[in-house]
Design a protein around this motif. Structure first.
Motif, PDB file in Angstrom:
ATOM      1  N   GLU A 353      40.800 -29.665   0.885  1.00 32.24           N
ATOM      2  CA  GLU A 353      39.919 -30.672   1.482  1.00 32.24           C
ATOM      3  C   GLU A 353      40.640 -31.480   2.553  1.00 32.24           C
ATOM      4  OE1 GLU A 353      37.810 -33.005  -1.594  1.00 32.24           O
ATOM      5  OE2 GLU A 353      38.642 -31.567  -3.003  1.00 32.24           O
ATOM      6  N   THR A 354      41.914 -31.177   2.813  1.00 27.67           N
ATOM      7  CA  THR A 354      42.708 -31.904   3.808  1.00 27.67           C
ATOM      8  C   THR A 354      43.081 -30.959   4.962  1.00 27.67           C
ATOM      9  OG1 THR A 354      44.891 -31.351   2.885  1.00 27.67           O
ATOM     10  CG2 THR A 354      43.693 -33.195   1.872  1.00 27.67           C
ATOM     11  N   LYS A 355      44.017 -31.410   5.807  1.00 25.27           N
ATOM     12  CA  LYS A 355      44.460 -30.589   6.931  1.00 25.27           C
ATOM     13  C   LYS A 355      45.470 -29.523   6.518  1.00 25.27           C
ATOM     14  CE  LYS A 355      43.811 -34.250  10.398  1.00 25.27           C
ATOM     15  NZ  LYS A 355      44.506 -35.119  11.386  1.00 25.27           N
ATOM     16  N   ALA A 356      45.837 -29.483   5.239  1.00 27.54           N
ATOM     17  CA  ALA A 356      46.833 -28.506   4.781  1.00 27.54           C
ATOM     18  C   ALA A 356      46.299 -27.081   4.922  1.00 27.54           C
ATOM     19  CB  ALA A 356      47.196 -28.786   3.327  1.00 27.54           C
ATOM     20  N   ARG A 357      47.185 -26.161   5.333  1.00 30.08           N
ATOM     21  CA  ARG A 357      46.812 -24.742   5.464  1.00 30.08           C
ATOM     22  C   ARG A 357      47.811 -23.887   4.686  1.00 30.08           C
ATOM     23  NH1 ARG A 357      46.732 -23.785  11.775  1.00 30.08           N
ATOM     24  NH2 ARG A 357      48.867 -24.507  11.390  1.00 30.08           N
ATOM     25  N   ARG A 358      47.291 -22.850   4.050  1.00 30.40           N
ATOM     26  CA  ARG A 358      48.166 -21.984   3.240  1.00 30.40           C
ATOM     27  C   ARG A 358      49.324 -21.414   4.058  1.00 30.40           C
ATOM     28  NH1 ARG A 358      43.661 -19.942  -0.134  1.00 30.40           N
ATOM     29  NH2 ARG A 358      44.219 -20.317  -2.319  1.00 30.40           N
ATOM     30  N   GLU A 359      49.059 -21.068   5.307  1.00 28.79           N
ATOM     31  CA  GLU A 359      50.110 -20.435   6.122  1.00 28.79           C
ATOM     32  C   GLU A 359      51.291 -21.373   6.411  1.00 28.79           C
ATOM     33  OE1 GLU A 359      46.870 -20.644   6.817  1.00 28.79           O
ATOM     34  OE2 GLU A 359      46.479 -20.963   8.956  1.00 28.79           O
ATOM     35  N   ASP A 360      51.115 -22.677   6.130  1.00 22.20           N
ATOM     36  CA  ASP A 360      52.205 -23.635   6.349  1.00 22.20           C
ATOM     37  C   ASP A 360      52.995 -23.925   5.074  1.00 22.20           C
ATOM     38  OD1 ASP A 360      51.702 -24.044   9.067  1.00 22.20           O
ATOM     39  OD2 ASP A 360      50.148 -25.525   8.643  1.00 22.20           O
ATOM     40  N   PHE A 361      52.592 -23.328   3.950  1.00 20.38           N
ATOM     41  CA  PHE A 361      53.219 -23.696   2.678  1.00 20.38           C
ATOM     42  C   PHE A 361      54.719 -23.387   2.644  1.00 20.38           C
ATOM     43  CE2 PHE A 361      49.224 -23.739  -0.256  1.00 20.38           C
ATOM     44  CZ  PHE A 361      48.777 -24.866   0.428  1.00 20.38           C
ATOM     45  N   GLU A 362      55.126 -22.291   3.267  1.00 19.33           N
ATOM     46  CA  GLU A 362      56.572 -21.978   3.284  1.00 19.33           C
ATOM     47  C   GLU A 362      57.353 -23.097   3.971  1.00 19.33           C
ATOM     48  OE1 GLU A 362      57.003 -18.196   1.321  1.00 19.33           O
ATOM     49  OE2 GLU A 362      58.522 -19.491   2.209  1.00 19.33           O
ATOM     50  N   LYS A 363      56.832 -23.575   5.105  1.00 16.01           N
ATOM     51  CA  LYS A 363      57.503 -24.674   5.822  1.00 16.01           C
ATOM     52  C   LYS A 363      57.508 -25.944   4.977  1.00 16.01           C
ATOM     53  CE  LYS A 363      56.340 -23.260  10.552  1.00 16.01           C
ATOM     54  NZ  LYS A 363      55.553 -23.633  11.770  1.00 16.01           N
ATOM     55  N   VAL A 364      56.388 -26.195   4.306  1.00 21.60           N
ATOM     56  CA  VAL A 364      56.300 -27.389   3.465  1.00 21.60           C
ATOM     57  C   VAL A 364      57.326 -27.320   2.337  1.00 21.60           C
ATOM     58  CG1 VAL A 364      54.826 -28.675   1.851  1.00 21.60           C
ATOM     59  CG2 VAL A 364      53.868 -27.804   3.997  1.00 21.60           C
ATOM     60  N   ALA A 365      57.422 -26.167   1.698  1.00 23.95           N
ATOM     61  CA  ALA A 365      58.360 -26.013   0.581  1.00 23.95           C
ATOM     62  C   ALA A 365      59.800 -26.192   1.048  1.00 23.95           C
ATOM     63  CB  ALA A 365      58.171 -24.640  -0.066  1.00 23.95           C
ATOM     64  N   GLN A 366      60.124 -25.610   2.188  1.00 21.98           N
ATOM     65  CA  GLN A 366      61.494 -25.746   2.700  1.00 21.98           C
ATOM     66  C   GLN A 366      61.817 -27.207   3.016  1.00 21.98           C
ATOM     67  OE1 GLN A 366      61.570 -23.054   6.046  1.00 21.98           O
ATOM     68  NE2 GLN A 366      61.261 -21.250   4.759  1.00 21.98           N
ATOM     69  N   ALA A 367      60.860 -27.902   3.632  1.00 22.31           N
ATOM     70  CA  ALA A 367      61.085 -29.318   3.969  1.00 22.31           C
ATOM     71  C   ALA A 367      61.181 -30.174   2.715  1.00 22.31           C
ATOM     72  CB  ALA A 367      59.947 -29.817   4.867  1.00 22.31           C
ATOM     73  N   ALA A 368      60.367 -29.868   1.710  1.00 18.91           N
ATOM     74  CA  ALA A 368      60.376 -30.654   0.466  1.00 18.91           C
ATOM     75  C   ALA A 368      61.726 -30.571  -0.232  1.00 18.91           C
ATOM     76  CB  ALA A 368      59.264 -30.179  -0.462  1.00 18.91           C
ATOM     77  N   LEU A 369      62.316 -29.376  -0.240  1.00 13.96           N
ATOM     78  CA  LEU A 369      63.597 -29.213  -0.927  1.00 13.96           C
ATOM     79  C   LEU A 369      64.730 -29.957  -0.226  1.00 13.96           C
ATOM     80  CD1 LEU A 369      63.440 -25.452  -1.971  1.00 13.96           C
ATOM     81  CD2 LEU A 369      63.023 -27.471  -3.373  1.00 13.96           C
ATOM     82  N   LYS A 370      64.548 -30.271   1.059  1.00 15.95           N
ATOM     83  CA  LYS A 370      65.566 -31.025   1.801  1.00 15.95           C
ATOM     84  C   LYS A 370      65.343 -32.524   1.709  1.00 15.95           C
ATOM     85  CE  LYS A 370      66.173 -27.320   5.206  1.00 15.95           C
ATOM     86  NZ  LYS A 370      65.955 -26.912   6.626  1.00 15.95           N
ATOM     87  N   ASP A 371      64.219 -32.939   1.131  1.00 15.35           N
ATOM     88  CA  ASP A 371      63.890 -34.360   1.044  1.00 15.35           C
ATOM     89  C   ASP A 371      64.772 -35.046   0.010  1.00 15.35           C
ATOM     90  OD1 ASP A 371      61.205 -36.192   1.792  1.00 15.35           O
ATOM     91  OD2 ASP A 371      62.226 -36.771  -0.066  1.00 15.35           O
ATOM     92  N   GLY A 372      65.258 -36.241   0.350  1.00 14.67           N
ATOM     93  CA  GLY A 372      66.159 -36.966  -0.544  1.00 14.67           C
ATOM     94  C   GLY A 372      65.543 -37.293  -1.895  1.00 14.67           C
ATOM     95  N   ALA A 373      64.213 -37.444  -1.946  1.00 16.49           N
ATOM     96  CA  ALA A 373      63.560 -37.790  -3.219  1.00 16.49           C
ATOM     97  C   ALA A 373      63.718 -36.686  -4.246  1.00 16.49           C
ATOM     98  CB  ALA A 373      62.081 -38.080  -2.976  1.00 16.49           C
ATOM     99  N   MET A 374      63.926 -35.453  -3.802  1.00 19.81           N
ATOM    100  CA  MET A 374      64.043 -34.330  -4.742  1.00 19.81           C
ATOM    101  C   MET A 374      65.308 -34.452  -5.592  1.00 19.81           C
ATOM    102  SD  MET A 374      61.972 -31.888  -5.423  1.00 19.81           S
ATOM    103  CE  MET A 374      61.060 -30.982  -4.175  1.00 19.81           C
ATOM    104  N   ILE A 375      66.315 -35.175  -5.082  1.00 15.43           N
ATOM    105  CA  ILE A 375      67.602 -35.256  -5.777  1.00 15.43           C
ATOM    106  C   ILE A 375      67.470 -35.938  -7.134  1.00 15.43           C
ATOM    107  CG2 ILE A 375      69.939 -36.236  -5.643  1.00 15.43           C
ATOM    108  CD1 ILE A 375      69.684 -36.060  -2.587  1.00 15.43           C
ATOM    109  N   VAL A 376      66.583 -36.941  -7.232  1.00 21.00           N
ATOM    110  CA  VAL A 376      66.499 -37.721  -8.472  1.00 21.00           C
ATOM    111  C   VAL A 376      65.340 -37.287  -9.356  1.00 21.00           C
ATOM    112  CG1 VAL A 376      67.680 -39.763  -7.597  1.00 21.00           C
ATOM    113  CG2 VAL A 376      65.233 -39.514  -7.226  1.00 21.00           C
ATOM    114  N   ASN A 377      64.674 -36.181  -8.980  1.00 20.19           N
ATOM    115  CA  ASN A 377      63.645 -35.662  -9.896  1.00 20.19           C
ATOM    116  C   ASN A 377      64.334 -35.210 -11.182  1.00 20.19           C
ATOM    117  OD1 ASN A 377      60.669 -34.863  -9.990  1.00 20.19           O
ATOM    118  ND2 ASN A 377      61.655 -32.999 -10.710  1.00 20.19           N
ATOM    119  N   PRO A 378      63.775 -35.523 -12.334  1.00 21.61           N
ATOM    120  CA  PRO A 378      64.475 -35.222 -13.599  1.00 21.61           C
ATOM    121  C   PRO A 378      64.556 -33.747 -13.951  1.00 21.61           C
ATOM    122  CG  PRO A 378      62.320 -36.210 -14.012  1.00 21.61           C
ATOM    123  CD  PRO A 378      62.561 -36.305 -12.540  1.00 21.61           C
ATOM    124  N   LYS A 379      63.892 -32.876 -13.195  1.00 19.65           N
ATOM    125  CA  LYS A 379      63.944 -31.443 -13.468  1.00 19.65           C
ATOM    126  C   LYS A 379      64.238 -30.703 -12.170  1.00 19.65           C
ATOM    127  CE  LYS A 379      61.035 -27.706 -15.373  1.00 19.65           C
ATOM    128  NZ  LYS A 379      59.707 -27.406 -15.965  1.00 19.65           N
TER     129      LYS A 379
END
Length: 394
Positions: A353-379
């Motif tokens: 329902e948003t501007k998100a597109r499936r073809e961009d998911f790889e880019k989103v996943a790569q960017a998410a893993l580089k985000d500093g917030a991921m470091i303190v996720n408990p899993k």
């Protein structure tokens, strides 16, 4: 469990309540500031919110040294650099920022540049890499009740070349004064009220469950959740309810103070990436992702999610829910709130329902893993895990 060591820092002076804006001139005088640069955006200028602030300043004998009201929804490093140059050319000595997260984060970036005597925000990029530098008094006036930027040491600013939202983290980003005046949020449409309120809920939830949590951040997070439980629905359904608006402003401030000290996790990491790559509004990304990421973390966080049911549902429901069902109950309650807001004001429930597109998911996943917030996720989170969550949420 009490950590072996932790720090908690939240210095902004809080001005909260009716006519809080009229106390800004006194706060500036206390900070020995005489010529503030006023920052905001075109929408707030057009609907008269900014005029309410300037009238309050004039009533106290204060005239801004200049203004910049062209800050976009997703502010960038280019805008920050431009405003810092304006600040210097006008000879201003302080900053008043009136707006949502983009305006307040932009102001933090400008303050960083001025205090560090730098010309490009990318030169001071990083986590806790700057000292206090030159003193630049900074007053934050939030016009949404969600980001909590007025009480955080975090600024998120877009790098327009890489199309990535960059995080800047420093104790020296915190404002000197935060002003919570109910007049600032009375005109917010229901959908934005709902999405920003769910953002504040997500801040409190991740603050309560991330690796840097501590007893003080827990107290701020729990208090914020109780206020959200009692007032968010009223603020969405009746925007003119001053009590609900002021309550939500306080909840956003408290949730911001909580996560500023304990940080946020994978929900924000993926949400930042969705914002940078697909331009999904932050509050909507948090609303959609929250239950799916909670399901991912559930085997590690079931106990803490169970405790959150007390703050989100109240003591009667908590006491009547078997211990082994409380964690799932918290997730169900969040899905229920999202569904209610979907029905009442069109808040999206799925990424499709948003501007998100499936073809961009790889880019989103790569960017998410580089985000500093991921470091303190408990899993631990891997790229395929992010892709699976995005697919479920689509």
């Amino acid at each position: 469990m009490l950590p072996d060591y932790y720090e908690f820092y939240n210095p902004p002076k809080l001005l909260s309540g009716n006519f809080a804006l009229e106390n800004i001139p006194g706060a500036l005088a206390d900070l020995k500031a005489k010529k503030p640069l006023l920052l905001s955006d075109q929408i707030l200028k057009k609907i008269g919110t900014l005029q309410t602030v300037t009238d309050a300043l004039l009533s106290g004998g204060m005239t801004p040294g200049g203004s910049f009201t062209e800050i976009p929804a997703d502010s960038s490093s280019l805008v920050v650099n431009q405003i810092a140059a304006l600040f210097r050319s006008l000879g201003c000595d302080s900053i008043i920022a009136v707006g949502g997260g983009s305006v307040l984060d932009t102001a933090k970036g400008v303050r960083m540049l001025i205090s560090q005597n730098a010309g490009n925000i990318m030169d001071v990029m990083g986590c806790e890499t700057i000292d206090c530098g030159e003193r630049v008094p900074f007053i934050a006036v939030p016009t949404t009740a969600g980001t909590g930027s007025e009480s955080t040491m975090v600024a998120v600013i877009l790098d327009p070349i890489k199309n990535i939202k960059m995080e800047f983290i420093s104790y020296h980003l915190l404002p000197d004064v935060a002003v919570l005046d109910p007049r600032m949020t009375l005109t917010l449409p229901p959908r934005i009220t709902a999405s920003t309120g769910m953002d504040a809920l997500c801040h409190a939830l991740e603050a309560y469950t991330c690796l840097q949590k501590n007893p003080v951040s827990d107290a701020f997070a729990a208090g914020a959740l109780e206020i959200i439980r009692d007032h968010l629905r009223t603020a969405v359904n009746n925007g003119k309810d001053v009590k609900a608006r002021q309550a939500m402003a306080n909840a956003a401030f408290m949730a911001g103070a909580a996560f500023s000290n304990s940080m946020v996790g994978m929900i924000h990491a993926i949400g930042h990436a969705l914002g940078g790559v697909c331009h999904v509004p932050h509050g909507e990304a948090m609303t959609i992702l929250m239950p799916y990421c909670m399901e991912y973390n559930f085997d590690v966080l079931e106990g803490l999610y169970g405790k959150l049911l007390l703050y989100l549902a109240g003591d009667e429901i908590y006491a009547g829910t078997p211990r082994e069902e409380r964690g799932r109950g918290t997730i169900s309650l969040i899905r229920q709130m999202t569904s209610e807001f979907h029905e009442s004001c069109g808040l999206p429930m799925r990424l499709s329902e948003t501007k998100a597109r499936r073809e961009d998911f790889e880019k989103v996943a790569q960017a998410a893993l580089k985000d500093g917030a991921m470091i303190v996720n408990p899993k631990q989170v891997g790229q395929q895990d992010v892709l699976n969550i995005l697919e479920k949420a689509f």
